[in-house]
Motif scaffolding. Structure first.
Motif, PDB file in Angstrom:
ATOM      1  N   VAL A  23       0.848  -1.205   0.000  1.00  0.00           N
ATOM      2  CA  VAL A  23       0.000   0.000   0.000  1.00  0.00           C
ATOM      3  C   VAL A  23       0.866   1.232   0.000  1.00  0.00           C
ATOM      4  CG1 VAL A  23      -1.716   1.334   1.299  1.00  0.00           C
ATOM      5  CG2 VAL A  23      -1.928  -1.166   1.123  1.00  0.00           C
ATOM      6  N   TYR A  24       1.930   1.170   0.831  1.00  0.00           N
ATOM      7  CA  TYR A  24       2.835   2.340   0.883  1.00  0.00           C
ATOM      8  C   TYR A  24       3.468   2.581  -0.491  1.00  0.00           C
ATOM      9  CZ  TYR A  24       6.813   5.203   2.154  1.00  0.00           C
ATOM     10  OH  TYR A  24       7.730   6.215   2.218  1.00  0.00           O
ATOM     11  N   LYS A  25       3.877   1.485  -1.166  1.00  0.00           N
ATOM     12  CA  LYS A  25       4.497   1.636  -2.491  1.00  0.00           C
ATOM     13  C   LYS A  25       3.504   2.203  -3.497  1.00  0.00           C
ATOM     14  CE  LYS A  25       7.795   1.075  -5.493  1.00  0.00           C
ATOM     15  NZ  LYS A  25       8.998   1.901  -5.443  1.00  0.00           N
ATOM     16  N   ASP A  26       2.243   1.717  -3.437  1.00  0.00           N
ATOM     17  CA  ASP A  26       1.217   2.247  -4.335  1.00  0.00           C
ATOM     18  C   ASP A  26       1.014   3.726  -4.134  1.00  0.00           C
ATOM     19  OD1 ASP A  26      -0.979  -0.687  -4.318  1.00  0.00           O
ATOM     20  OD2 ASP A  26       0.802  -0.180  -5.506  1.00  0.00           O
ATOM     21  N   LEU A  27       1.000   4.140  -2.880  1.00  0.00           N
ATOM     22  CA  LEU A  27       0.830   5.568  -2.579  1.00  0.00           C
ATOM     23  C   LEU A  27       2.010   6.368  -3.094  1.00  0.00           C
ATOM     24  CD1 LEU A  27      -0.643   5.332   1.016  1.00  0.00           C
ATOM     25  CD2 LEU A  27      -1.844   6.017  -1.060  1.00  0.00           C
ATOM     26  N   GLU A  28       3.217   5.816  -2.929  1.00  0.00           N
ATOM     27  CA  GLU A  28       4.398   6.512  -3.457  1.00  0.00           C
ATOM     28  C   GLU A  28       4.282   6.685  -4.976  1.00  0.00           C
ATOM     29  OE1 GLU A  28       8.404   6.005  -0.841  1.00  0.00           O
ATOM     30  OE2 GLU A  28       7.872   4.343  -2.158  1.00  0.00           O
ATOM     31  N   ASN A  29       3.833   5.634  -5.642  1.00  0.00           N
ATOM     32  CA  ASN A  29       3.705   5.702  -7.110  1.00  0.00           C
ATOM     33  C   ASN A  29       2.670   6.753  -7.509  1.00  0.00           C
ATOM     34  OD1 ASN A  29       5.603   3.733  -7.517  1.00  0.00           O
ATOM     35  ND2 ASN A  29       4.130   2.047  -7.655  1.00  0.00           N
ATOM     36  N   ALA A 171     -17.267  11.824 -10.236  1.00  0.00           N
ATOM     37  CA  ALA A 171     -18.139  10.729 -10.651  1.00  0.00           C
ATOM     38  C   ALA A 171     -17.515   9.363 -10.377  1.00  0.00           C
ATOM     39  CB  ALA A 171     -18.471  10.865 -12.136  1.00  0.00           C
ATOM     40  N   LEU A 172     -16.172   9.297 -10.462  1.00  0.00           N
ATOM     41  CA  LEU A 172     -15.474   8.007 -10.314  1.00  0.00           C
ATOM     42  C   LEU A 172     -14.770   7.882  -8.976  1.00  0.00           C
ATOM     43  CD1 LEU A 172     -13.937   7.965 -13.908  1.00  0.00           C
ATOM     44  CD2 LEU A 172     -15.910   6.673 -13.114  1.00  0.00           C
ATOM     45  N   ASN A 173     -15.144   8.741  -8.034  1.00  0.00           N
ATOM     46  CA  ASN A 173     -14.472   8.768  -6.734  1.00  0.00           C
ATOM     47  C   ASN A 173     -14.517   7.413  -6.035  1.00  0.00           C
ATOM     48  OD1 ASN A 173     -13.212  10.136  -4.448  1.00  0.00           O
ATOM     49  ND2 ASN A 173     -15.197   9.854  -3.448  1.00  0.00           N
ATOM     50  N   SER A 174     -15.641   6.700  -6.162  1.00  0.00           N
ATOM     51  CA  SER A 174     -15.789   5.426  -5.460  1.00  0.00           C
ATOM     52  C   SER A 174     -14.915   4.321  -6.032  1.00  0.00           C
ATOM     53  CB  SER A 174     -17.254   4.981  -5.512  1.00  0.00           C
ATOM     54  OG  SER A 174     -17.675   4.792  -6.856  1.00  0.00           O
ATOM     55  N   PHE A 175     -14.311   4.558  -7.220  1.00  0.00           N
ATOM     56  CA  PHE A 175     -13.475   3.529  -7.848  1.00  0.00           C
ATOM     57  C   PHE A 175     -11.980   3.778  -7.631  1.00  0.00           C
ATOM     58  CE2 PHE A 175     -17.427   3.777 -10.227  1.00  0.00           C
ATOM     59  CZ  PHE A 175     -17.839   2.449 -10.229  1.00  0.00           C
ATOM     60  N   GLU A 176     -11.632   4.871  -6.962  1.00  0.00           N
ATOM     61  CA  GLU A 176     -10.222   5.141  -6.693  1.00  0.00           C
ATOM     62  C   GLU A 176      -9.655   4.046  -5.797  1.00  0.00           C
ATOM     63  OE1 GLU A 176      -9.401   9.024  -5.315  1.00  0.00           O
ATOM     64  OE2 GLU A 176     -10.532  10.016  -6.894  1.00  0.00           O
ATOM     65  N   GLY A 177      -8.427   3.661  -6.081  1.00  0.00           N
ATOM     66  CA  GLY A 177      -7.821   2.564  -5.348  1.00  0.00           C
ATOM     67  C   GLY A 177      -8.160   1.210  -5.927  1.00  0.00           C
ATOM     68  N   LYS A 178      -8.965   1.200  -6.987  1.00  0.00           N
ATOM     69  CA  LYS A 178      -9.347  -0.054  -7.639  1.00  0.00           C
ATOM     70  C   LYS A 178      -8.750  -0.149  -9.049  1.00  0.00           C
ATOM     71  CE  LYS A 178     -13.735  -0.242  -5.128  1.00  0.00           C
ATOM     72  NZ  LYS A 178     -15.216  -0.348  -5.242  1.00  0.00           N
ATOM     73  N   GLY A 179      -7.661   0.588  -9.274  1.00  0.00           N
ATOM     74  CA  GLY A 179      -7.009   0.544 -10.584  1.00  0.00           C
ATOM     75  C   GLY A 179      -7.534   1.576 -11.545  1.00  0.00           C
ATOM     76  N   LEU A 180      -8.177   2.652 -11.044  1.00  0.00           N
ATOM     77  CA  LEU A 180      -8.707   3.701 -11.904  1.00  0.00           C
ATOM     78  C   LEU A 180      -8.066   5.033 -11.544  1.00  0.00           C
ATOM     79  CD1 LEU A 180     -12.366   4.271 -13.001  1.00  0.00           C
ATOM     80  CD2 LEU A 180     -11.055   6.175 -12.083  1.00  0.00           C
ATOM     81  N   THR A 181      -7.598   5.760 -12.561  1.00  0.00           N
ATOM     82  CA  THR A 181      -7.018   7.088 -12.345  1.00  0.00           C
ATOM     83  C   THR A 181      -7.581   8.063 -13.373  1.00  0.00           C
ATOM     84  OG1 THR A 181      -5.124   6.636 -13.796  1.00  0.00           O
ATOM     85  CG2 THR A 181      -4.849   6.167 -11.443  1.00  0.00           C
ATOM     86  N   ASN A 195      -7.179  -3.623 -15.984  1.00  0.00           N
ATOM     87  CA  ASN A 195      -8.064  -4.729 -16.342  1.00  0.00           C
ATOM     88  C   ASN A 195      -8.672  -5.431 -15.134  1.00  0.00           C
ATOM     89  OD1 ASN A 195      -7.671  -4.218 -18.997  1.00  0.00           O
ATOM     90  ND2 ASN A 195      -6.549  -6.077 -19.476  1.00  0.00           N
ATOM     91  N   LYS A 196      -7.993  -5.328 -13.979  1.00  0.00           N
ATOM     92  CA  LYS A 196      -8.556  -5.979 -12.794  1.00  0.00           C
ATOM     93  C   LYS A 196      -9.920  -5.383 -12.424  1.00  0.00           C
ATOM     94  CE  LYS A 196      -6.021  -2.973  -9.570  1.00  0.00           C
ATOM     95  NZ  LYS A 196      -4.957  -2.928  -8.539  1.00  0.00           N
ATOM     96  N   LEU A 197     -10.188  -4.148 -12.857  1.00  0.00           N
ATOM     97  CA  LEU A 197     -11.493  -3.535 -12.618  1.00  0.00           C
ATOM     98  C   LEU A 197     -12.505  -3.923 -13.687  1.00  0.00           C
ATOM     99  CD1 LEU A 197     -13.294  -1.431 -11.120  1.00  0.00           C
ATOM    100  CD2 LEU A 197     -12.292   0.320 -12.597  1.00  0.00           C
ATOM    101  N   LEU A 198     -12.025  -4.325 -14.880  1.00  0.00           N
ATOM    102  CA  LEU A 198     -12.914  -4.493 -16.022  1.00  0.00           C
ATOM    103  C   LEU A 198     -13.098  -5.930 -16.502  1.00  0.00           C
ATOM    104  CD1 LEU A 198     -11.517  -1.504 -18.125  1.00  0.00           C
ATOM    105  CD2 LEU A 198     -13.655  -1.530 -16.851  1.00  0.00           C
TER     106      LEU A 198
END
Length: 319
Positions: A23-29, A171-181, A195-198
């Motif tokens: 999680v820390y690495k993801d946040l750094e990225n 609109a996409l706030n609820s999908f943050e952290g799920k592979g959406l930017t 793709n993990k979201l789709l």
């Protein structure tokens, strides 16, 4: 809004010792991506400033030409005044010479006619220069007005893109952290969905959660009919090993992009003429394919929103 949430999560992660290293690495990225976006926005601003400076230099050059023509006009006016003075003197001489011999009179009349001809020529030249000066002033004013209009259109376009990005982020706030930017760069807005979201592995069928995210994007597009939409499918570099309708990663990425287009088209407010689907296969990665995390980032759908720039391009060609 994405920046604020990312910064908050990063701060919370730094002050909480029980957060996992992944999680820390993801946040750094994410933090690095935001810094990259900020640098890109600064580059865009510098590019627009350079364009404005170039237009200012052109305006200064035209102003210089205007001043030069004014000086030429003033010189012609002075010549004209001197010629009028000479004409007056000649008229006085002519009156005096009327009492002299016809030969002297003829000679002075000839000179008088020559001076009159010169005076007429100078009057015509002065009128032509004045007309040219008026035309140049009008052109300068029109160009300055078009530059102001262009700057206003560019600023409005940038503000519209910012609002579009903010609307999509909400609109996409609820999908943050799920592979959406959601990002704004290079004069466009990018919605990237891993793709993990789709999709499932090797599939081009969109899952329930992915459909919700794409439908939210479609709602925003329906409210923005002047946006061109390019949907790109991307894969990692692992060869496709399935069978049936798919031959390789390029086919798979194209089918996935088309699947997203079909979901967006379900919203009748979206003009299908604004939609384009494209498969990029593994040839446009955003991360290394040497790690599982990098491959996951490369397996994605990118929805690229571009404002229509026909009016701005037309004005640039006119300047």
């Amino acid at each position: 809004m994405v920046k604020k949430i990312s910064a908050g999560v990063l701060a919370l992660a730094l002050t909480t010792s029980c957060v996992s290293s992944k999680v820390y690495k993801d946040l750094e990225n994410k933090y690095a991506d935001l810094k990259k976006e900020n640098r890109q926005l600064s580059d865009d601003n510098e590019s627009l400033t350079k364009e404005r400076n170039q237009l200012d230099m052109q305006a200064k050059d035209l102003q210089g030409q205007l001043e030069k023509l004014k000086a030429e006009r003033d010189k012609l006016a002075a010549d004209y005044a001197a010629a009028q003075s000479n004409l007056k003197t000649l008229k006085e001489s002519y009156s005096a010479l009327e009492k002299n011999s016809s030969e002297a009179l003829d000679s002075n009349m000839k000179k008088n006619r020559e001076l009159l001809a010169q005076l007429e020529a100078k009057e015509k030249a002065l009128a032509a220069e004045q007309e040219r000066l008026n035309k140049l002033k009008s052109e300068l004013q029109n160009r300055s007005q078009r530059v102001d209009e262009l700057e206003g259109m560019i600023a409005a376009q940038e503000a519209n893109l910012k609002r579009l990005k903010e609307t999509l982020s909400r609109a996409l706030n609820s999908f943050e952290g799920k592979g959406l930017t959601v990002e704004q760069k290079n004069g466009k807005v990018y919605v990237s969905m891993e793709n993990k979201l789709l999709f499932g592995s090797g599939s081009w069928t969109v899952g329930t959660e992915g459909k919700k995210a794409v439908s939210e994007v479609a709602k925003v597009l329906a409210d923005n009919p002047d946006i061109a939409v390019l949907i790109e499918g991307h894969t990692d570099n692992v060869p496709y090993n399935g069978s049936g309708q798919i031959a390789n990663n390029w086919d798979l990425s194209t089918k996935r992009a088309t699947a997203i287009v079909n979901i967006i088209r379900e919203n009748k407010g979206v003009d299908p003429k604004n939609l384009t689907a494209a498969g990029r296969g593994e040839y446009a990665p955003v991360a290394t394919n040497e790690t599982a995390e990098g491959k996951s980032k490369n397996r994605r759908i990118e929805i690229i929103l571009t404002p229509k720039l026909d009016e701005i391009s037309k004005m640039l060609n006119e300047i």
